[in-house]
Write a protein that holds these residues in place. Structure first.
Motif, short mmCIF file in Angstrom:
data_model
loop_
_atom_site.label_atom_id
_atom_site.label_comp_id
_atom_site.label_asym_id
_atom_site.label_seq_id
_atom_site.Cartn_x
_atom_site.Cartn_y
_atom_site.Cartn_z
N ASP A 10 0.83 -1.81 -0.17
CA ASP A 10 0.45 -0.34 0.26
C ASP A 10 0.80 1.55 -0.10
O ASP A 10 2.25 1.26 0.49
N THR A 11 0.38 2.64 -0.15
CA THR A 11 1.42 3.52 -0.84
C THR A 11 1.09 4.40 1.17
O THR A 11 0.64 3.70 1.41
N ALA A 13 0.04 7.03 1.87
CA ALA A 13 -1.05 7.82 2.31
C ALA A 13 -2.31 6.83 2.91
O ALA A 13 -3.08 7.28 3.64
N GLU A 14 -2.35 5.66 2.06
CA GLU A 14 -2.87 5.25 1.90
C GLU A 14 -3.35 4.17 3.46
O GLU A 14 -4.03 4.04 4.47
N THR A 15 -2.30 3.77 3.84
CA THR A 15 -1.40 3.39 5.24
C THR A 15 -2.13 4.38 6.54
O THR A 15 -2.54 3.69 7.53
N ASP A 17 -3.92 6.74 6.23
CA ASP A 17 -5.24 6.92 6.36
C ASP A 17 -5.76 5.85 6.79
O ASP A 17 -7.65 5.89 7.51
N GLU A 18 -5.90 4.54 6.41
CA GLU A 18 -7.03 3.37 7.45
C GLU A 18 -6.33 3.71 9.09
O GLU A 18 -7.74 3.60 9.82
N CYS A 20 -5.38 6.25 10.07
CA CYS A 20 -6.76 7.30 11.48
C CYS A 20 -7.82 6.98 11.53
O CYS A 20 -8.71 7.20 12.58
N ARG A 21 -8.46 6.09 10.27
CA ARG A 21 -9.72 5.77 10.49
C ARG A 21 -9.95 4.76 11.51
O ARG A 21 -10.86 4.78 12.37
#
Length: 70
Positions: A10-11, A13-15, A17-18, A20-21
């Motif tokens: 994963d990039t 940013a995706e990691t 973001d995950e 943080c969610r």
């Protein structure tokens, strides 16, 4: 022949973001800052070593350091 493994990358940013969610922005930020701080503290410092110890590990002497008697 061993089984081929597929790695999913994963990039960043995706990691982030995950994370943080899943845990929240503040907890993720705190954990990131703490991880950076711990990594910063674990770097090896040779500036406080005596010339004797510096020679033992293959470094050059620091000029002007007085000889320490034990």
């Amino acid at each position: 022949m061993p089984k081929a493994q597929a790695f999913v990358v994963d990039t960043l940013a995706e990691t982030v973001d995950e994370l943080c969610r899943k845990f929240g922005v503040w907890k993720t930020t705190y954990a990131l800052i703490l991880a950076v701080w711990r990594r910063h503290q674990t770097t090896n410092q040779v500036s406080n070593l005596s010339n004797h110890m510096r020679r033992d590990i293959g470094l050059e002497d620091v000029p002007g350091e007085a000889r320490k008697l034990f």
